[in-house]
Structures are given as structure tokens and as C-alpha cells.
Motif scaffolding. Sequence first.
Motif, PDB file in Angstrom:
ATOM      1  N   CYS A  60       3.022  -9.463  -1.983  1.00 37.67           N
ATOM      2  CA  CYS A  60       2.999  -8.725  -3.249  1.00 37.67           C
ATOM      3  C   CYS A  60       1.784  -7.823  -3.328  1.00 37.67           C
ATOM      4  O   CYS A  60       1.875  -6.649  -3.718  1.00 37.67           O
ATOM      5  CB  CYS A  60       3.022  -9.704  -4.423  1.00 37.67           C
ATOM      6  SG  CYS A  60       2.701  -8.951  -6.029  1.00 37.67           S
ATOM      7  N   LEU A  61       0.616  -8.344  -2.950  1.00 40.32           N
ATOM      8  CA  LEU A  61      -0.612  -7.540  -2.991  1.00 40.32           C
ATOM      9  C   LEU A  61      -0.510  -6.351  -2.040  1.00 40.32           C
ATOM     10  O   LEU A  61      -0.883  -5.226  -2.392  1.00 40.32           O
ATOM     11  CB  LEU A  61      -1.818  -8.407  -2.628  1.00 40.32           C
ATOM     12  CG  LEU A  61      -2.118  -9.592  -3.559  1.00 40.32           C
ATOM     13  CD1 LEU A  61      -3.331 -10.366  -3.054  1.00 40.32           C
ATOM     14  CD2 LEU A  61      -2.342  -9.122  -4.986  1.00 40.32           C
ATOM     15  N   MET A  62       0.000  -6.599  -0.841  1.00 38.68           N
ATOM     16  CA  MET A  62       0.111  -5.513   0.142  1.00 38.68           C
ATOM     17  C   MET A  62       1.078  -4.435  -0.336  1.00 38.68           C
ATOM     18  O   MET A  62       0.840  -3.245  -0.133  1.00 38.68           O
ATOM     19  CB  MET A  62       0.575  -6.065   1.491  1.00 38.68           C
ATOM     20  CG  MET A  62      -0.445  -6.914   2.217  1.00 38.68           C
ATOM     21  SD  MET A  62      -2.004  -6.047   2.553  1.00 38.68           S
ATOM     22  CE  MET A  62      -1.444  -4.693   3.578  1.00 38.68           C
ATOM     23  N   PHE A  63       2.172  -4.850  -0.979  1.00 34.82           N
ATOM     24  CA  PHE A  63       3.164  -3.888  -1.434  1.00 34.82           C
ATOM     25  C   PHE A  63       2.649  -3.056  -2.608  1.00 34.82           C
ATOM     26  O   PHE A  63       3.275  -2.062  -2.977  1.00 34.82           O
ATOM     27  CB  PHE A  63       4.453  -4.600  -1.836  1.00 34.82           C
ATOM     28  CG  PHE A  63       5.326  -5.000  -0.672  1.00 34.82           C
ATOM     29  CD1 PHE A  63       4.851  -4.953   0.624  1.00 34.82           C
ATOM     30  CD2 PHE A  63       6.629  -5.427  -0.869  1.00 34.82           C
ATOM     31  CE1 PHE A  63       5.641  -5.320   1.696  1.00 34.82           C
ATOM     32  CE2 PHE A  63       7.437  -5.792   0.200  1.00 34.82           C
ATOM     33  CZ  PHE A  63       6.936  -5.749   1.485  1.00 34.82           C
ATOM     34  N   ASN A  64       1.533  -3.466  -3.198  1.00 36.87           N
ATOM     35  CA  ASN A  64       0.966  -2.720  -4.315  1.00 36.87           C
ATOM     36  C   ASN A  64      -0.269  -1.906  -3.933  1.00 36.87           C
ATOM     37  O   ASN A  64      -0.988  -1.421  -4.808  1.00 36.87           O
ATOM     38  CB  ASN A  64       0.627  -3.673  -5.466  1.00 36.87           C
ATOM     39  CG  ASN A  64       1.849  -4.059  -6.278  1.00 36.87           C
ATOM     40  OD1 ASN A  64       2.286  -3.329  -7.158  1.00 36.87           O
ATOM     41  ND2 ASN A  64       2.428  -5.211  -5.950  1.00 36.87           N
TER      42      ASN A  64
END
Length: 692
Positions: free
Chosen positions: A239-243
Amino acid sequence: MYQVPNYTETVSMRLSEVLADIGVDERIILKRRRTWLLRESIENINDQLNFIAYYFGSQSEGTTTIGIHSDTDHLLWYKNLSVIQDWIDWIPGVSNHLMIQDNSVSPGYCFLQCLRSDAPLPADNESNKIFFKDRTGKLFLKNSIISFLTVGTETHGPARAEQGQQGFSDVDRVLALHCTTWPQQARQWLDQQGEDQWPSAEMKQYCSRTGCFVVGVGCRGSEHEQLEWRISTSFAERCLMFNLNISQIRCYVLMKIILKTFINPLFKDVISSFMCKTVLFNCISNTHSNIWRENNLLSCLSLCLYLLYNNIINENCPHFIIPGNNLMRGKILPAVKPYILEILNNIIDSEGLALLWIKCDDLGSRLHLKFSNLCAIKKGDIISETLLYNLAISISGTLIETYYHLKDRSPNEAVEILKNFISKAFNSQYEGLDKTASHLLLPWYCTILGSVLASLNIYHYNIVSADALKLISLGMNTDVASSKLKLASILYCVQELQKADLVLSEIERRYDLQIVEPICICHEFKRGPRRQGFFELCDNHNEDVIQYATASCVTFLPCEIHCVPIELRYEMYRSTQEDRMFRTFQENFWMDYAVVDSLPYLYFLQYKVYSHLGRHDRKQAALFKLTRTITVEPNLGHRETALNLLGKCMEQEGRAGDALQCYLMSLSIRGRNNAAKIHINTLLSVLINART
């Protein structure tokens, strides 16, 4: 570096352009993510397996390049063991395990206490190779159980590429157990929130709903290393990487390229890419979002390298979500530390000049070209082609698992299994990529079911029912050829020759030899380069390209035997009892079927149909094309089978010598588990009887 803003901005912009050229741009990153997440959905759509597969890490994040050659992080969630953090989550009839996260456990790790399945009470089994009982009588699950569970992981994927397999990235496969609740050790991270701080409250709220995994690895050097399980927050990290924005992703990719170029060749496995990711997260969370811009990329890279430098000095790289977990614990040896610090210091002090020496992805030479206002070749088409080819591989892998599940079933049992699966898939409320995965797989299952029904029809009545034909028609666009070839094969077997001719002509019209790529994952073989037309088509399309640009093997199960021409049926009996002893694990998944590459099977069927229709010229043209395909097509997975079919055509032509030569060539490719032995014995018997 910071005193010369114009210099920094110029280098940053050129560096951003270079990274875009090698595939680190929004379009390719989104394409990478979509493809890998779709592969997840495809591989998990069959819920009869004991595992759920996930792809984490660089490949699915889109944070890699061709030159980095990142491993594929393949996590298999073993569904039969439940992990809970609170007694209230205990599930009756299930193997429950309670996470113990107290002071006796290393930060970032836990114990798994075994519970009873009939009551929310501690289990009281005896200790053995899998369990350990402490002095208080509590029973704990050893992480060595993973070695027992992984014996069955092969059944999840005979087609999964392993280390060193040609044409695929290496696979780092991890077996894990899932806990639906957020780990206690990471709850403080959820509460830390400042104004305009990254990650946002909404992101953390989402992360808290993802739960966590536990992986069977203890903390190095811990006195309880065999009992500890590492806590993994892979979903939250995804989730963090996709943001992240594009500059943050490029900064991370640059860190990995620097690691690969300057540190790993001398000090392998000391600094990991996950440490670089953690450093990036910490930098982003402690800086204002407006610094992460394309024209400030060099400064952002310097900021991350400074933090990594300080982490190495202190020998402490705190996990971003579980800060008590020091990722560098036991990693930095005293003899190595000063050399790594010197390398990083030189890179930082070079103010970007060190990047000119990087050979990975030709980054240095590409940067030179940018400053000379010259263009370099972009790699987007190569990346797109690899992504979509591997997506087709995933579809084939899922089908192989289905075939293996059906291979020992009677035709009626196979029909019921396939009907249940299709009905469930149609009635399920799939959304997003799960819905796309369903749309990609359902036509294949319709074709298989239609073919099994047709085989039953032919056996009992020598006709094909309307229901079977309707199901087969639903699968006509799986790829360019294989499903249509099944229909043509069925029509040939019931002597509907004119209809078979029309289907075969349509396949040949659609089969563009400059574009269509054969897909075979039955076994490992030397592959040639893929077609330029395939590259170009993939760069401009997503998963829809599979039906226009790929041709999978044509596979017939024993329950489809009456849809198979007699010449191909021999392939189902290729193995003697002695031969079976020499099969690899992967070969057991297909050697009891009749499997043939689409293109040679197309020409073989044309030869047979035109023979019956008395069209001599077309028959000879088909024979020529079959011979040429076997000779020149580099990517045939079942060349020995094609040679066996060619041999049968030669026998029909009265060319016994050429037929024997075909069978001998087939045996030179596959010496065992080859129907050529049957053909040779039969041919020699006929010749001997003819002479006597």
C-alpha cells in the motif's frame, strides 16, 4: 551538491529522463503492477488449493529495471493453519495458533502457541520435531514446520519458474501463515500522525485492515531462533509503495542500482533492497512532500544515501512499521563496515558524477547521451513484452494445475467438477482484476468442458451435442489457435470435414507468423528470441493481446480421448513403467495427456482433412508447412510430438524411410517417455510382414 541548485536541477531532470527511458515511468510502472496483480488473481481463482499466492516486492511494485534483474518475491499463504492475536478470534474446528509477542521474543517476531481445535484452550500434545513444550506446559509451533509444509508447495505450481530458469526472473518463494488482525508491535505506528505527514491517516487505516503474515524465520542469534516467526506487513508495505510518486520511486530504483553496482559485488547480502526501501520510507515521512520532484531527484537521492550512511554507522536500520525490529542486526561486520561507509561517502561527495560509471541498464552511458542531447533506445516495449508473455505463462500454469486435478477423473466426474467451477465463477461477485482474471480463465474452462462432453457424445452416439458445441464456442477467443484447434479436432473425429476445413482456414488466417508467439510451459527447453511483431503489439496493449498474439499448446486429457485423432492418441501412452521412473516432477503434470504445439497441429489436421476431401495440392502444401514448422520454428515445446505426427503423415504417403527418420529424430530429442518407440515398432512390424 546543495550549493549549486542549477547544476542539481539539470542533472536531476536528465536523470529522470534516463530512468523513464529504461522503464521507470508512470505507464510502465502501472503496467507492471496491473500484470503482476492480475497474475495473483489468476493463480488464486482456483480455491481448491491449499495455498493462496501473492507477488510482493520489486516486480509487483514496478520498482525494478531489466538491468537490476530483481527476484520475484512469491509468498504462499498456507490456508490450513489459523493465526490469531486474541482468544476471541479462536475458530472452532480449525488449527488455531496464538501469537505471543512478549519481552522474551525478538522485536518484529513472535511465538505461535498451539491451541485446541475443539475448545479455546491451550493444546497439550507431546513435543516432537514440529512442536516444543516449555516448562509451563505450553506447546509452541517450531518454524521448522515450513520444511514439512513446502513438500506440498510444488502442487501449487509446476509451471512456476525457479532459480536460473531461462527467460524468467529468479523466484524467492516463501511459505507464510496469515493473521487477519494488525500486529500488536505495530499498533503504535498507526497512532503516530502529524499534520500533513506521510503516510496519511487513510493509508494507515487501510493498512490496519490488511492484517499480517508470519514467516518461518527466527531472529539471527536469538536463543529462541527455532521458535520465532518473523512478522511481515507485506500488504501494508505494498500500500505504501503504491502511494509513492514517480520521483520517490525513481529514488528507490537508483538506490538499488547503486547497491547492485558499488556494494553488492564486494559485500553481497550486507545491505538489502528492503533496507533501501525502509530508508526511503523514513525519508519521505520526515520531509515535506514538495521536495520529491523530478528536478530535485539528485538531492532526494543524496538525502536517502545520507540516512543509509548513518544507519550503517549506528548499525541500526529500524523497520518502518515495527521500529523495534533492527533490520541491520548482525548484518554489519566490523571488518566490512568502514569499506561500505567509504563507498557511500564517495558516491555522496561525487555530486552525481559516480552515476556516470554505472553500467547497469547502461545508466552512465545514457546519462552521457542526455547531456549531449542525443537519444537512446527506450525499453518500454521489451518490458511490456516480458510482462504479457509471463501473464500468458501464468494462465497456462493455472490450466496445468486444473488438468492435473482432472487427469485421473472419469469423464462424468470431470464434467461435474468443471460445471461446478464454471457456475461458481459466473455467480461470484468478482470485482476489479479478479473479474478480469475470471474473464480470462472461464473461456478455457468452457472449452475443456465442451471437449469432455463432446468425447462422451462421440463415444456413445458418434455425434457432438449442441450443448458441447455451445460451450466450445464460448472459448474460441482464449488465444489465436488452441481452443479452435480443439473444435477442428472434434469436427474431424466425427467426419464433419467441410466444417473442420473452415475452422482450420480461419485459424491459419489469424495465425500471423510475424506476431504470434507459442506458449509452452510443460517443461524447460531452449527458447529462441521472440518475434518483433509480438514486442510491438504488447507495448500498446494490456492482457487483451493474449487472444491475438499467443498460441498455447493443445492439450487433451484422457477423458477427451474420443476428440483426438488416432495418430495423436499414442501420446497418452508414451511411458512404459520403466520410463515413468525417469520423469521429472514437472513432467508428471502432462505426460499422460496428448499435448502438441498449436502450429504443427494446425498443419497436421489440414493434412488429414484434405486427405479425406481428396484435395491433393492442399494436402501436400499442409505437409510442406508441417515439415517447415518443425525445422524452423525455434519455440516449439513438443517438437518430438510434431515429428511423430509428421512420421504418421509420411507413413500415409507411403514413405516408410522418411517416417522412420522422423521417429528417430523424435527419439534424439526425447529418448524416454516418447511414443516414437511405439511408432517404430509398429512400422517395422508392418514392413517385415509385408516382405514375408
